[in-house]
Design a protein around this motif. Structure first.
Motif, PDB file in Angstrom:
ATOM      1  N   GLY A   1       0.790  -1.218   0.000  1.00  0.00           N
ATOM      2  CA  GLY A   1       0.000   0.000   0.000  1.00  0.00           C
ATOM      3  C   GLY A   1       0.821   1.265   0.000  1.00  0.00           C
ATOM      4  N   MET A   2       2.144   1.137  -0.100  1.00  0.00           N
ATOM      5  CA  MET A   2       3.022   2.295  -0.008  1.00  0.00           C
ATOM      6  C   MET A   2       3.895   2.494  -1.242  1.00  0.00           C
ATOM      7  SD  MET A   2       4.261   2.088   4.000  1.00  0.00           S
ATOM      8  CE  MET A   2       5.051   0.477   3.841  1.00  0.00           C
ATOM      9  N   THR A   3       4.174   1.426  -1.987  1.00  0.00           N
ATOM     10  CA  THR A   3       5.081   1.493  -3.126  1.00  0.00           C
ATOM     11  C   THR A   3       4.298   1.701  -4.415  1.00  0.00           C
ATOM     12  OG1 THR A   3       6.611  -0.022  -2.004  1.00  0.00           O
ATOM     13  CG2 THR A   3       6.930   0.306  -4.364  1.00  0.00           C
ATOM     14  N   VAL A   4       4.639   2.764  -5.146  1.00  0.00           N
ATOM     15  CA  VAL A   4       3.950   3.108  -6.382  1.00  0.00           C
ATOM     16  C   VAL A   4       4.926   2.961  -7.548  1.00  0.00           C
ATOM     17  CG1 VAL A   4       2.687   4.879  -7.649  1.00  0.00           C
ATOM     18  CG2 VAL A   4       2.454   4.721  -5.168  1.00  0.00           C
ATOM     19  N   THR A   5       4.521   2.207  -8.577  1.00  0.00           N
ATOM     20  CA  THR A   5       5.362   1.987  -9.753  1.00  0.00           C
ATOM     21  C   THR A   5       4.679   2.558 -10.991  1.00  0.00           C
ATOM     22  OG1 THR A   5       6.263  -0.051  -8.800  1.00  0.00           O
ATOM     23  CG2 THR A   5       6.546   0.269 -11.172  1.00  0.00           C
ATOM     24  N   PHE A   6       5.400   3.391 -11.701  1.00  0.00           N
ATOM     25  CA  PHE A   6       4.936   3.978 -12.957  1.00  0.00           C
ATOM     26  C   PHE A   6       5.623   3.222 -14.096  1.00  0.00           C
ATOM     27  CE2 PHE A   6       4.933   7.038  -9.610  1.00  0.00           C
ATOM     28  CZ  PHE A   6       3.771   7.776  -9.758  1.00  0.00           C
ATOM     29  N   THR A   7       4.852   2.655 -14.989  1.00  0.00           N
ATOM     30  CA  THR A   7       5.391   1.880 -16.105  1.00  0.00           C
ATOM     31  C   THR A   7       5.001   2.555 -17.419  1.00  0.00           C
ATOM     32  OG1 THR A   7       5.163  -0.151 -14.815  1.00  0.00           O
ATOM     33  CG2 THR A   7       5.491  -0.384 -17.190  1.00  0.00           C
ATOM     34  N   VAL A   8       5.987   2.751 -18.301  1.00  0.00           N
ATOM     35  CA  VAL A   8       5.723   3.427 -19.567  1.00  0.00           C
ATOM     36  C   VAL A   8       5.852   2.435 -20.723  1.00  0.00           C
ATOM     37  CG1 VAL A   8       8.141   4.146 -19.903  1.00  0.00           C
ATOM     38  CG2 VAL A   8       6.282   5.455 -20.974  1.00  0.00           C
ATOM     39  N   LYS A   9       5.007   2.596 -21.736  1.00  0.00           N
ATOM     40  CA  LYS A   9       5.082   1.772 -22.944  1.00  0.00           C
ATOM     41  C   LYS A   9       5.235   2.696 -24.154  1.00  0.00           C
ATOM     42  CE  LYS A   9       0.086   1.581 -23.763  1.00  0.00           C
ATOM     43  NZ  LYS A   9      -1.092   0.724 -23.994  1.00  0.00           N
ATOM     44  N   ASP A  10       5.888   2.205 -25.188  1.00  0.00           N
ATOM     45  CA  ASP A  10       6.089   2.928 -26.448  1.00  0.00           C
ATOM     46  C   ASP A  10       6.965   4.171 -26.305  1.00  0.00           C
ATOM     47  OD1 ASP A  10       4.421   1.052 -27.671  1.00  0.00           O
ATOM     48  OD2 ASP A  10       2.636   2.277 -27.313  1.00  0.00           O
ATOM     49  N   GLU A  11       7.415   4.471 -25.121  1.00  0.00           N
ATOM     50  CA  GLU A  11       8.329   5.583 -24.866  1.00  0.00           C
ATOM     51  C   GLU A  11       9.306   5.145 -23.788  1.00  0.00           C
ATOM     52  OE1 GLU A  11       6.646   9.761 -24.911  1.00  0.00           O
ATOM     53  OE2 GLU A  11       4.827   8.627 -24.426  1.00  0.00           O
ATOM     54  N   SER A  12      10.205   6.037 -23.402  1.00  0.00           N
ATOM     55  CA  SER A  12      11.172   5.719 -22.354  1.00  0.00           C
ATOM     56  C   SER A  12      11.356   6.915 -21.420  1.00  0.00           C
ATOM     57  CB  SER A  12      12.538   5.353 -22.958  1.00  0.00           C
ATOM     58  OG  SER A  12      12.443   4.204 -23.768  1.00  0.00           O
ATOM     59  N   PHE A  13      11.512   6.627 -20.145  1.00  0.00           N
ATOM     60  CA  PHE A  13      11.912   7.664 -19.212  1.00  0.00           C
ATOM     61  C   PHE A  13      13.388   7.977 -19.466  1.00  0.00           C
ATOM     62  CE2 PHE A  13       8.538   5.543 -16.558  1.00  0.00           C
ATOM     63  CZ  PHE A  13       7.620   6.579 -16.644  1.00  0.00           C
ATOM     64  N   ALA A  14      13.791   9.221 -19.168  1.00  0.00           N
ATOM     65  CA  ALA A  14      15.157   9.637 -19.464  1.00  0.00           C
ATOM     66  C   ALA A  14      15.610  10.690 -18.465  1.00  0.00           C
ATOM     67  CB  ALA A  14      15.238  10.200 -20.886  1.00  0.00           C
ATOM     68  N   PRO A  15      16.922  10.864 -18.298  1.00  0.00           N
ATOM     69  CA  PRO A  15      17.425  11.920 -17.419  1.00  0.00           C
ATOM     70  C   PRO A  15      16.823  13.273 -17.804  1.00  0.00           C
ATOM     71  CG  PRO A  15      19.209  10.485 -18.078  1.00  0.00           C
ATOM     72  CD  PRO A  15      18.023  10.077 -18.904  1.00  0.00           C
ATOM     73  N   GLY A  16      16.470  14.055 -16.802  1.00  0.00           N
ATOM     74  CA  GLY A  16      15.839  15.344 -17.034  1.00  0.00           C
ATOM     75  C   GLY A  16      14.334  15.318 -16.944  1.00  0.00           C
ATOM     76  N   ASP A  17      13.713  14.133 -17.068  1.00  0.00           N
ATOM     77  CA  ASP A  17      12.265  14.029 -16.870  1.00  0.00           C
ATOM     78  C   ASP A  17      11.934  14.367 -15.415  1.00  0.00           C
ATOM     79  OD1 ASP A  17      12.124  13.183 -19.464  1.00  0.00           O
ATOM     80  OD2 ASP A  17      11.518  11.120 -19.004  1.00  0.00           O
ATOM     81  N   VAL A  18      10.757  14.921 -15.211  1.00  0.00           N
ATOM     82  CA  VAL A  18      10.314  15.294 -13.864  1.00  0.00           C
ATOM     83  C   VAL A  18       9.061  14.510 -13.507  1.00  0.00           C
ATOM     84  CG1 VAL A  18       9.469  17.153 -12.376  1.00  0.00           C
ATOM     85  CG2 VAL A  18      11.281  17.610 -14.056  1.00  0.00           C
ATOM     86  N   ILE A  19       9.045  13.961 -12.301  1.00  0.00           N
ATOM     87  CA  ILE A  19       7.840  13.311 -11.786  1.00  0.00           C
ATOM     88  C   ILE A  19       7.458  13.988 -10.487  1.00  0.00           C
ATOM     89  CG2 ILE A  19       9.185  11.512 -10.578  1.00  0.00           C
ATOM     90  CD1 ILE A  19       6.733   9.642 -11.180  1.00  0.00           C
ATOM     91  N   ASP A  20       6.177  14.236 -10.318  1.00  0.00           N
ATOM     92  CA  ASP A  20       5.757  14.869  -9.073  1.00  0.00           C
ATOM     93  C   ASP A  20       4.469  14.258  -8.552  1.00  0.00           C
ATOM     94  OD1 ASP A  20       3.359  16.774  -9.760  1.00  0.00           O
ATOM     95  OD2 ASP A  20       4.833  17.131 -11.338  1.00  0.00           O
ATOM     96  N   ILE A  21       4.277  14.402  -7.228  1.00  0.00           N
ATOM     97  CA  ILE A  21       3.044  14.003  -6.553  1.00  0.00           C
ATOM     98  C   ILE A  21       2.380  15.291  -6.106  1.00  0.00           C
ATOM     99  CG2 ILE A  21       2.014  12.593  -4.740  1.00  0.00           C
ATOM    100  CD1 ILE A  21       4.747  11.212  -4.432  1.00  0.00           C
TER     101      ILE A  21
END
Length: 225
Positions: free
Chosen positions: A170-190
């Motif tokens: 109930g505490m660990t959140v995983t974001f999975t991307v398809k057809d693209e890729s995460f990369a340095p410089g991307d920002v994620i926020d809550i």
């Protein structure tokens, strides 16, 4: 203490409550909250726990004694052995549980424990080209935690290509991307407002954000580290 009345020979009994004491008495170490005090009473009878009739049931209540916001935790869970538990967050009286007078005084004055309920926070765990992992310090609301729009923000990829999963803890959140890729410089926020699963009033008070770095790490940009 038993009181015998001359007329009718009526015997009454007492509920011996825990004493009013500072939270530090129960091991709370927060710089501000440790000095706050908690008190106990019975519900009804103007809170007086003496001179009670046999075969009567009474609700035990607990409350903070100062009407000042807590500083070091969202709240504190108070457990009275043999009675129950209650989480207090302010000066309101809160029900712990019931006790019944059964031919003798009822002593619930010892063994009380107090456990802090931490304020909700989050931290960055890891990322790679296909996923980002964040972790809260407490279980969070499942609907909010698994809904991208309104709960999170992402730059560098399209939100329509991202799925969000909440782990069994109930505490660990995983974001999975398809057809693209995460990369340095991307920002994620809550976004501010993410809710605790047990205590909806325990929310993230402000936005949390990280900028991805090469090697699987990230730099926290909000709140200011």
């Amino acid at each position: 203490m038993k009181i015998v009345l001359d007329e009718g020979v009526t015997t009454t009994y007492d509920i011996i409550l825990p004493e009013t004491a500072a939270l530090s008495t129960y091991g709370v170490s927060g710089e501000t909250d440790a000095a706050r005090t908690i008190g106990f009473r019975i519900k009804g009878n103007e809170g007086v726990a003496t001179g009670l009739e046999n075969n009567t049931t009474w609700t035990i209540q607990v409350g903070l004694q100062e009407n000042v916001a807590l500083a070091n935790a969202y709240g504190y869970t108070v457990t009275v052995p043999g009675v129950g538990s209650a989480t207090i967050t302010n000066a309101s009286w809160t029900d712990v549980g019931e006790v019944t007078i059964n031919g003798q005084d009822v002593d619930i004055s010892t063994g009380v424990t107090v456990t802090p309920v931490e304020k909700l926070t989050a931290k960055f765990v890891s990322w790679d080209a296909g996923s980002i992992v964040l972790e809260f310090n407490r279980p969070v609301d499942e609907t909010m935690a698994t809904t991208l729009t309104g709960s999170y923000g992402l730059s560098g990829v399209s939100g329509t290509n991202v799925s969000v999963d909440l782990g069994e803890d109930g505490m660990t959140v995983t974001f999975t991307v398809k057809d693209e890729s995460f990369a340095p410089g991307d920002v994620i926020d809550i976004v501010a407002g993410m809710k605790d699963a047990t205590f909806p009033g325990n929310t993230l008070g402000q936005r949390y954000a990280w900028t991805l770095e090469a090697g699987g790490g990230a730099t926290m940009t909000a709140p200011t580290p």
